[in-house]
Design a protein around this motif. Structure first.
Motif, PDB file in Angstrom:
ATOM      1  N   GLY A  44       0.825  -1.201   0.000  1.00  0.00           N
ATOM      2  CA  GLY A  44       0.000   0.000   0.000  1.00  0.00           C
ATOM      3  C   GLY A  44       0.856   1.247   0.000  1.00  0.00           C
ATOM      4  N   GLY A  47       2.087   2.079  -3.382  1.00  0.00           N
ATOM      5  CA  GLY A  47       1.113   2.431  -4.393  1.00  0.00           C
ATOM      6  C   GLY A  47       0.625   1.271  -5.224  1.00  0.00           C
ATOM      7  N   THR A  50      -4.430  -0.591  -2.920  1.00  0.00           N
ATOM      8  CA  THR A  50      -5.285   0.437  -2.334  1.00  0.00           C
ATOM      9  C   THR A  50      -5.929  -0.131  -1.077  1.00  0.00           C
ATOM     10  OG1 THR A  50      -5.767   1.424  -4.492  1.00  0.00           O
ATOM     11  CG2 THR A  50      -7.297   1.919  -2.697  1.00  0.00           C
ATOM     12  N   ARG A  52      -8.556  -0.056   1.990  1.00  0.00           N
ATOM     13  CA  ARG A  52      -9.911   0.471   2.141  1.00  0.00           C
ATOM     14  C   ARG A  52     -10.434   0.143   3.532  1.00  0.00           C
ATOM     15  NH1 ARG A  52     -13.176  -1.944  -2.854  1.00  0.00           N
ATOM     16  NH2 ARG A  52     -12.570  -3.886  -1.781  1.00  0.00           N
ATOM     17  N   PRO A  57      -8.526  -4.926   0.791  1.00  0.00           N
ATOM     18  CA  PRO A  57      -7.736  -4.086  -0.106  1.00  0.00           C
ATOM     19  C   PRO A  57      -7.819  -4.628  -1.531  1.00  0.00           C
ATOM     20  CG  PRO A  57      -6.318  -5.488   1.216  1.00  0.00           C
ATOM     21  CD  PRO A  57      -7.702  -5.671   1.752  1.00  0.00           C
ATOM     22  N   ALA A  60      -4.091  -1.767  -6.838  1.00  0.00           N
ATOM     23  CA  ALA A  60      -4.324  -0.387  -7.267  1.00  0.00           C
ATOM     24  C   ALA A  60      -4.617  -0.309  -8.760  1.00  0.00           C
ATOM     25  CB  ALA A  60      -3.118   0.477  -6.926  1.00  0.00           C
ATOM     26  N   ASP A  61      -5.539   0.581  -9.108  1.00  0.00           N
ATOM     27  CA  ASP A  61      -5.916   0.774 -10.505  1.00  0.00           C
ATOM     28  C   ASP A  61      -6.117   2.269 -10.758  1.00  0.00           C
ATOM     29  OD1 ASP A  61      -6.642   0.304 -13.115  1.00  0.00           O
ATOM     30  OD2 ASP A  61      -8.686  -0.338 -12.643  1.00  0.00           O
ATOM     31  N   PRO A  62      -5.020   3.046 -10.734  1.00  0.00           N
ATOM     32  CA  PRO A  62      -5.156   4.490 -10.915  1.00  0.00           C
ATOM     33  C   PRO A  62      -5.542   4.839 -12.344  1.00  0.00           C
ATOM     34  CG  PRO A  62      -2.853   3.874 -10.950  1.00  0.00           C
ATOM     35  CD  PRO A  62      -3.606   2.635 -10.587  1.00  0.00           C
ATOM     36  N   GLU A  66      -4.271  10.412 -13.019  1.00  0.00           N
ATOM     37  CA  GLU A  66      -3.577  10.298 -11.740  1.00  0.00           C
ATOM     38  C   GLU A  66      -2.116   9.911 -11.944  1.00  0.00           C
ATOM     39  OE1 GLU A  66      -7.235   8.883  -8.802  1.00  0.00           O
ATOM     40  OE2 GLU A  66      -6.211   7.394 -10.067  1.00  0.00           O
ATOM     41  N   ARG A 146       6.235   4.489  -4.579  1.00  0.00           N
ATOM     42  CA  ARG A 146       4.825   4.600  -4.935  1.00  0.00           C
ATOM     43  C   ARG A 146       4.598   4.474  -6.443  1.00  0.00           C
ATOM     44  NH1 ARG A 146       1.087   5.551  -1.760  1.00  0.00           N
ATOM     45  NH2 ARG A 146      -0.221   6.376  -3.444  1.00  0.00           N
TER      46      ARG A 146
END
Length: 212
Positions: A44, A47, A50, A52, A57, A60-62, A66, A146
């Motif tokens: 996390g 990066g 994510t 939550r 969790p 991550a899917d930015p 972003e 990250r």
């Protein structure tokens, strides 16, 4: 544990958006929940995951926007550290960076993608450390962590290898010549390539898996 999950995320075995259910992955990996929880926490911070509240969790899917915002900040950090390194790096540090660049060139075409990527990131971190600014080095290291997945997506574009390797050679030459302007030009080229490759990746995702 974190290294294994990191590899699975970077190689796409765990795709973006997929849940990391604690019980399921602890059973799959043959570990208790405590080390798994710590590994997920570390990822996390990088990066890659994510976190939550009160929910599992996810990988991550930015969005592209972003990602580009983060690369814009990374560019400034690399330009600053690269310019300082040309002034402050020791000859021994420059020699170590040059050796890393040579190893990347030797392994780029046929080596394990993740191993080569890790060496590449250690080379960039070595340049930042050679700036001899503790606050900058710390900030750069945290930010680079990250952006692991973002830079790995770019590193997979091996068709871009000639430009990548040329940028690396220019960085070493700039360090040896103590030439901040040349270093900044090489870093700028490198980050421009990162933007192109990451943008291409997102375009391919939108086009669908059947597109070339």
């Amino acid at each position: 544990m974190a290294a294994r999950l990191r590899r699975e995320i970077l190689t796409g075995e765990l795709p973006p958006g997929s849940p990391l259910k604690e019980r399921d992955h602890a059973l799959r990996l043959g570990v208790s929940r405590t080390p798994l929880r710590e590994a997920v926490r570390m990822l996390g911070q990088e990066g890659l995951v994510t976190l939550r509240p009160l929910r599992s969790p996810i990988v991550a899917d930015p969005s592209l926007a972003e990602v580009l915002d983060e690369i814009a900040v990374l560019r400034q950090l690399e330009l600053f550290s690269g310019g300082l390194a040309c002034v402050n790096a020791s000859d021994a540090e420059i020699g170590t960076i040059a050796q890393m660049v040579d190893r990347i060139a030797e392994q780029h075409a046929t080596g394990d993608k993740l191993d080569v990527f890790d060496l590449d990131m250690r080379m960039h971190r070595a340049i930042a450390d050679a700036a001899h600014n503790a606050a900058l080095s710390r900030t750069y290291g945290e930010y680079l962590a990250r952006l692991w997945r973002i830079r790995f997506l770019s590193a997979r574009e091996r068709a871009d290898a000639p430009r990548v390797l040329a940028d690396h050679r220019d960085m070493v030459a700039a360090l040896r010549d103590r030439d901040p302007d040349r270093m900044m030009a090489a870093i700028g080229s490198h980050l421009d390539g990162l933007v192109r490759n990451v943008t291409r990746h997102f375009q391919r995702r939108e086009e669908g898996p059947d597109q070339p």
